[in-house]
Design an enzyme around this catalytic site. Structure first.
Site, PDB file in Angstrom:
ATOM      1  N   GLU A  17      -9.722   5.865   6.917  1.00 10.79           N
ATOM      2  CA  GLU A  17      -8.391   6.163   6.822  1.00 10.79           C
ATOM      3  C   GLU A  17      -7.753   7.639   6.035  1.00 10.79           C
ATOM      4  O   GLU A  17      -6.961   8.162   6.948  1.00 10.79           O
ATOM      5  CB  GLU A  17      -7.496   5.158   6.161  1.00 10.79           C
ATOM      6  CG  GLU A  17      -7.534   3.747   6.894  1.00 10.79           C
ATOM      7  CD  GLU A  17      -7.175   2.237   6.128  1.00 10.79           C
ATOM      8  OE1 GLU A  17      -7.769   2.048   5.273  1.00 10.79           O
ATOM      9  OE2 GLU A  17      -5.923   1.957   6.325  1.00 10.79           O
ATOM     10  N   ARG A  43       0.770  -1.286   0.089  1.00  9.97           N
ATOM     11  CA  ARG A  43      -0.047  -0.043   0.009  1.00  9.97           C
ATOM     12  C   ARG A  43       0.831   1.150   0.068  1.00  9.97           C
ATOM     13  O   ARG A  43       0.703   2.360  -0.473  1.00  9.97           O
ATOM     14  CB  ARG A  43      -0.813  -0.069   1.053  1.00  9.97           C
ATOM     15  CG  ARG A  43      -2.094   1.041   1.230  1.00  9.97           C
ATOM     16  CD  ARG A  43      -3.189   1.052   2.221  1.00  9.97           C
ATOM     17  NE  ARG A  43      -4.175   0.261   1.502  1.00  9.97           N
ATOM     18  CZ  ARG A  43      -5.208   0.745   0.894  1.00  9.97           C
ATOM     19  NH1 ARG A  43      -5.052   2.017   0.661  1.00  9.97           N
ATOM     20  NH2 ARG A  43      -6.095  -0.302   0.401  1.00  9.97           N
TER      21      ARG A  43
END
Lengths: 767, 482
Positions: free
Chosen positions: A718, A306
């Protein structure tokens, strides 16, 4: 209407029960985990007999007493449940104790004799690199030719950035209660973000099958990624003690134990080179990402992936090369935390943009805007995904206007010109965050929706409620689906007995995935009911026969939209369904469509969509003490059509401040033996109410429903975290102002008072 | 001697007899007691060391005017006997008898003040105390009151909005009618005095100073304690209890203050919140430091006597007390003596207290007119943090503008809080100029050899200490208010 009100009611009255608040079963034992104080050592010998002999002590276990597999690695099986011949980090579980009281557990722990033979320990990224201590093979991702792009660029910068670890500091520490049932059955009450994995790993250590383990999760007192894999640990230990004693056992780590034993956000060391033209337009970027994985893999590779997928943040980089290595050290295995690698990567690319502006003497916002993803071909990421209609420029303009960005930058410059001991700094940073698990199979969810004959509804889904308001959103989705008031919908505790094989509640995906699964279950039920309703209407109202397609669920009733007056209250209709032998239970399932990517090539469409958000932060820096105070923050967030704006606003404000903590006061330190020094809240400082900017505006950008998601909404958890970088770069701007913005300050993350003072000293003229 | 305590838990009178119970020990914390009750699980343990506020409860007791005074406290630090004669209110007590929510609870719901909910009971109780004691609190006071309640989810903004809503609503209250009967019940509880000896511990709770002196005279190993914010950690976190505890919290005369001609005499058992209120006008630099001392929950029980007696190198009250020339009044069966604070503190957590003595009061002289006094605290986080370096400075200038007297006191720079003799010397006879401040700052390098620890490196400490003198100059140079 505040849809989270029902949950909140139990919170504000103290009725909401967390695992440690549940009524204690009779014959409950308390469990204690005995951990290693050595970072790396061979276990020469140990003696548990004296501890076992203490009255009131029911079990003292070592790895030899594990009936199943001594393993709790979630993806890669490289993490022991209890140490065997060797300990590989300080805080590693070695023995387990169950006793009538915690005091007795402590006494027993004092009776355990262990002989350790210390071995050399690797405690820093540099040491790991020196020793070539890799956790797995390095990875590369590239587009174009970074080397050639760098060579051809008119301007080049390069440097190294270090970002620090971060402790999750969920308010509820890791906790689990296990209750043994008949035969080998085990019920596990855990504060876990991933009930199915907790079930699988507990079954694994016990050597039993998954259908013999039920994991139930009512709520978590905060997770932030820290309970995605590492709640499994406490559950496995508790299950072992419960199996060994045949009695219910509870383990609750106290705060210091929790901080010492569990992993953190990965610290990164990032080497970078960037080439750009005289307008600040990026030509090429090369990154070397190095992360500290700790002693085991945990989710480190997914986190690094990520990071690699967010190395561009919001910017088009025509030539990009990212080399990434996860290093093995003798520290607790680092793990998921909100942002999951994204924050570290974004800190790096934002550092580059910031440096370009300083290098060229331009306003950083101008440089950022110039590099935003735009029309084709500048709308394809370095991993091949098209960024569809990015709203970046419009958002930046709108936020700059609403926050008086340009006026305040001029005012800050004026302030700085006439103050000797203070500086102001301002920065605007964007976030583009990809939504989906990059491990594609995880993008699935299940649900089980039950309607009772009195017309009330119980919803079961695979997600866990941990403060993000998931259950309130699920309730809203179900209420809208059935046309019922929210009060008629109850969302049950998450249970592996009701929904199997679920994914973790992580990657901001909770509402997207579970909401869709619930909606699909509801659609199945509605279809079934609609087919049965014409007969009900015929019996009640006579007349022409209704058609299933015309049956609608609205205002607490079921009606034929073509025949006014042909309407039955939902509750009556459900009684009828029951009498007419119609099944009122349905499962729902959802998998995210149209995503998929080639991990090996690093190319494809890993994300369903992107969330965009931006913040402007202004700080006041005291040059004498290094203290930075946030003066004002403005956030503009693009989150699709919000299911519950009140919840989303809370995620933005809370995520932002957690990000500010990572960027400023939260610093993890170990001693030279690899033992955590910052193991309690008196040395590890998360933001308090005093750290909130006195002026704090949050605006949700409206009018952009997200195609292909439940109710046109977008994930929220997030992305706001990374807005904390605006505060970090505002501090850097203030430091930079002391040298007239002509020199590049040394500036890593976190920017503690000490780091700031050091950076200021190095900038001093004449040094 | 009896060994019972009595208090109100919500509206219910409770009596605990430590002798009759194998389950209870007096060194138990209030939190341990509450968590052991099946119907009081609302109060949470977030850290067990007074840093997070999840365990916040409210204590109510009669004040000097005979009204109920409400204080938010960390139940994880308070020894159970300290609630004797008080009302303990937990989150379960706030609903009205008709089942409706208290305005604080309703406001938290309306403004999304809970996310995961684990900190919520503590937040609710902090807001409840604010609602009762300071209904007109400013935005800054709301923040300050909440600084002792860590929330990892909300970013506090929703909680501020809730606070503003409920404080705006605080009008005539329904529970006021109950307060009269609560007061009567609390007043009917006689003071408790006892000595309890368990298997390995001793816990003494005198109700008068004479009795306290007699107890510690007989057993000098007793550790005197008022609010237990430090000792409780030793008992419950480090599992290293002292040989015995002398709980002074029931002695009214230690909690009183009086004013004499040249000084304030502050009882060693006065809470730091009380002290801050007393010294606001007369000793503003001390008051400013006390505002950043721990959290509101800590300040409501921690005492001046405790901070002085602990003699921590980063005790936040100590530099300011020394700058104001405070002295410590010690009492024992043999009599009493007064020692200047700067002579009383001898080393790392070491004082000149003699066996059998207790700290009875701190004598705080009024500063002469024209004295320039400031106190500073540098910590990693602005609120609820332990100082990396703290300092308090005082200058007295002659009529011709030259420095006649200088006191430069630093904490965090050596094993104990002390004056910087060399730097002080460098200032004497000089004009108060930037050059003088810089010269004094340079002399600090010889005055102190700080250590590197988790809070900061030695180099950082040196730099900050020097910078604080520059800051002091900047804040007090001519043209600035003295």
């Amino acid at each position: 209407m505040n849809l989270s009100a029902e949950n909140a009611l139990y919170y504000v009255t103290g009725e909401a029960a967390f695992v440690d608040d549940m009524p204690e079963p009779s014959r409950l034992l308390h469990g204690l985990v005995v951990t290693s104080a050595e970072a790396h050592a061979r276990i020469r010998s140990f003696d548990l007999e004296a501890a076992r002999r203490l009255p009131g002590v029911a079990a003292v276990l070592s790895s030899r007493d594990i009936p199943g597999h001594n393993q709790m690695g979630p993806v890669i099986r490289d993490e022991l449940c209890l140490a065997e011949q060797e300990v590989t980090f300080a805080g590693q579980a070695v023995f387990l104790i169950a006793a009538e009281t915690m005091e007795l557990c402590r006494q027993a722990a004092a009776e355990i004799r262990v002989e350790y033979e210390p071995l050399p320990a690797i405690l820093s990224l540099e040491q790991a690199m020196e020793a070539q201590s890799l956790l797995g093979p390095p990875r590369t991702m590239c587009r174009g030719d970074a080397e050639a792009g760098l060579r051809a660029a008119a301007h080049r910068i390069s440097g190294t950035l270090r970002t620090g670890a971060q402790e999750h500091w969920y308010l509820e520490t890791q906790v689990c209660l296990c209750v043994p049932g008949e035969g080998r059955e085990m019920t596990v009450y855990s504060s876990t973000q991933h009930p199915s994995e907790t079930q699988a790993l507990a079954a694994g250590v016990l050597g039993i099958s998954r259908n013999e383990v039920a994991v139930e999760v009512k709520r978590l007192g905060g997770g932030f990624g820290g309970k995605e894999t590492q709640a499994n640990h406490t559950a496995c230990w508790t299950a072992l003690l419960s199996r060994a004693t045949g009695r219910p056992v509870k383990i609750r780590l106290n705060r210091d134990q929790d901080m010492i034993m569990t992993g953190k956000r990965h610290r990164f060391r990032i080497g970078y080179s960037a080439g750009f033209d005289s307008d600040g337009l990026l030509q090429a970027v090369r990154f070397d990402f190095h992360s500290d994985g700790g002693a085991a893999s945990d989710l480190s590779f997914a986190i690094m992936e990520r990071a690699m997928l967010h190395a561009d943040n919001a910017y088009f980089v025509p030539n990009m090369e990212i080399r990434a290595s996860v290093w093995k050290t003798n520290l607790p295995s680092n793990t998921a935390m909100r942002g999951f690698g994204g924050p570290q990567a974004m800190a790096a690319i934002e550092t580059i943009l910031d440096r370009i502006a300083r290098h060229l003497g331009k306003d950083p916002l101008e440089v950022r805007k110039r590099n935003f993803y735009r029309h084709a071909p500048g709308n394809v990421t370095h991993y091949g995904q098209t960024v569809v209609e990015p709203p970046l420029s419009e958002m930046a303009d709108r936020l700059a206007a609403s926050s008086d960005y340009h006026t305040r930058r001029r005012a800050a410059a004026d302030f700085n010109a006439c103050h000797e001991f203070f500086r102001k700094g301002i920065a605007l940073t964007p976030v583009k965050f990809g939504i989906s698990f990059t491990t594609t199979f995880l993008n699935q969810a299940g649900a089980l929706v039950l309607i009772y004959a009195d017309g009330t509804v119980a919803v079961n889904h695979g997600g866990t409620e941990m403060g993000q308001g998931l259950n309130a959103k699920i309730q809203a989705i179900a209420a809208a689906g059935f046309g019922l008031p929210a009060g008629q919908i109850k969302v049950n505790a998450t249970s592996t007995s009701r929904v199997p094989n679920t994914s973790p509640t992580a990657a901001s995906s909770g509402s997207d995935l579970n909401g869709m699964a619930v909606r699909n279950a509801i659609e199945t039920l509605k279809q079934r009911i609609a087919e049965a309703m014409p007969a009900v209407f015929a019996d009640r109202f006579g007349g022409e026969k209704s058609s299933a397609e015309d049956i609608v669920f609205e205002g607490g009733c079921i009606q034929d939209r073509r025949r006014p007056g042909c309407s039955v209250p939902f509750s009556e209709a459900m009684r009828e369904m029951n009498l007419r032998q119609v099944s009122l239970a349905a499962s729902g399932f959802y998998r995210t469509p149209d995503i998929g990517w080639d991990k090996a090539r690093g190319w494809g469409k890993p994300f369903h969509y992107y969330v965009y958000t931006m913040a402007v932060s202004e700080v006041l820096l005291d040059l004498l003490t290094g203290e930075a105070r946030l003066l004002r923050v403005d956030i503009l967030h693009e989150g699709g059509r919000s299911i519950e704006p009140g919840i989303d606003r809370g995620q933005i404000e809370g995520g932002f401040l957690q990000g500010v903590g990572w960027c400023t006061t939260e610093e993890i330190k170990w001693d030279e033996g690899g033992r955590l020094l910052t193991h309690s809240p008196d040395t590890y400082k998360i933001p308090t109410s005093g750290d909130v900017p006195p002026v704090f505006h949050v605006e949700l950008l409206e009018g952009r429903p997200n195609p292909g998601t439940v109710h046109g909404s977008k994930a929220i958890g997030e992305p706001p975290f990374m807005l904390g970088l605006s505060a970090w770069l505002a501090i850097k701007d203030a430091i930079s102002a002391t040298a007239g913005h002509r020199e590049e300050p040394d500036f890593d993350l976190p920017a503690t008072g000490e780091a700031i003072l050091l950076s200021l000293q190095r900038l001093k003229p004449g040094r | 001697m009896p060994s019972t305590i009595s208090f109100l838990l919500g509206r219910k009178p409770v009596t605990i007899d430590f002798c009759g119970s194998a389950a209870w020990s007096p060194a138990w914390t209030l939190l341990q007691y509450l968590r052991s009750l099946p119907d009081r699980k609302g109060t949470k343990e977030g850290c067990g060391q007074g840093d997070c506020g999840a365990c916040t409860v409210v204590l109510a007791e009669p004040d000097r005017e005979g009204r109920l005074k409400y204080s938010a406290v960390n139940s994880c630090l308070l020894f159970l006997p300290m609630v004797h004669g008080r009302q303990v209110l937990t989150v379960e007590d706030l609903k009205f008898p008709d089942g409706s929510l208290h305005p604080v609870q309703q406001a938290m719901i309306d403004h999304y003040g809970s996310q995961c909910g684990f900190c919520t009971p503590g937040v609710v109780m902090t807001l409840f105390a604010l609602f009762k004691q300071k209904p007109h609190a400013s935005a800054a006071e709301i923040r300050s009151a909440l600084a002792g309640n860590l929330c990892r989810c909300t970013g506090y903004q929703p909680i501020f909005r809730a606070a503003q809503q409920c404080l705006a609503l605080s009008g005539p209250e329904r529970e006021s009618s109950e307060e009269g009967s609560t007061l009567a019940e609390l007043n009917s509880i006689p003071p408790a005095e006892w000595e309890w000896t368990g298997k390995s511990e001793i816990y003494c709770r005198p109700k008068s100073l004479e009795q306290a002196l007699e107890m510690i005279g007989r057993n000098p190993t007793l550790s005197p304690v008022h609010g237990a914010t430090d000792l409780s950690l030793q008992v419950h976190l480090k599992h290293n209890p002292p040989p015995g505890i002398l709980d002074l919290s029931a002695i009214p005369e230690l909690r009183a203050s009086r004013q004499e001609k040249e000084e304030l005499i502050l009882g060693s058992g006065m809470s730091l919140s009380d002290v801050a209120g007393h010294v606001r006008r007369t000793h503003p630099a001390l008051e400013e430091m006390l505002q950043r001392f721990g959290s509101a929950q800590i300040r409501n029980v921690a005492t001046l006597g405790g901070n002085v007696g602990t003699a921590s190198p980063i005790g936040d009250a100590l530099p300011a007390l020394m700058a104001y020339g405070a002295a410590v009044e010690l009492k024992s069966l043999a009599g009493s003596r007064t020692v200047p604070l700067s002579d009383f503190i001898l080393g790392y957590r070491r004082t000149g207290i003699a066996p059998g003595e207790i700290i009875a009061a701190v004598r705080l002289p009024f500063p002469p007119p024209g004295a320039r006094i400031r106190a500073y605290k540098v910590s990693r986080r602005h609120d609820v943090d332990i100082s990396t370096v703290n300092g308090a400075f005082r200058l007295q200038l002659d009529s011709d503008g030259r420095i006649r007297e200088a006191r430069l006191v630093f904490g965090g720079m050596s094993p104990f809080t002390r004056r910087a003799a060399g730097a002080e010397q460098a200032l004497l006879g000089k004009e108060w100029s930037r050059a003088a401040a810089e010269e004094a700052a340079a002399r600090l390098q010889e005055d102190f050899q700080p250590i590197s620890d988790v809070r900061g490196s030695a180099g950082f400490r040196r730099q900050v200490a020097a910078n604080l003198l520059l800051k002091f100059w900047s804040d007090t140079r001519s043209g600035q208010a003295p």
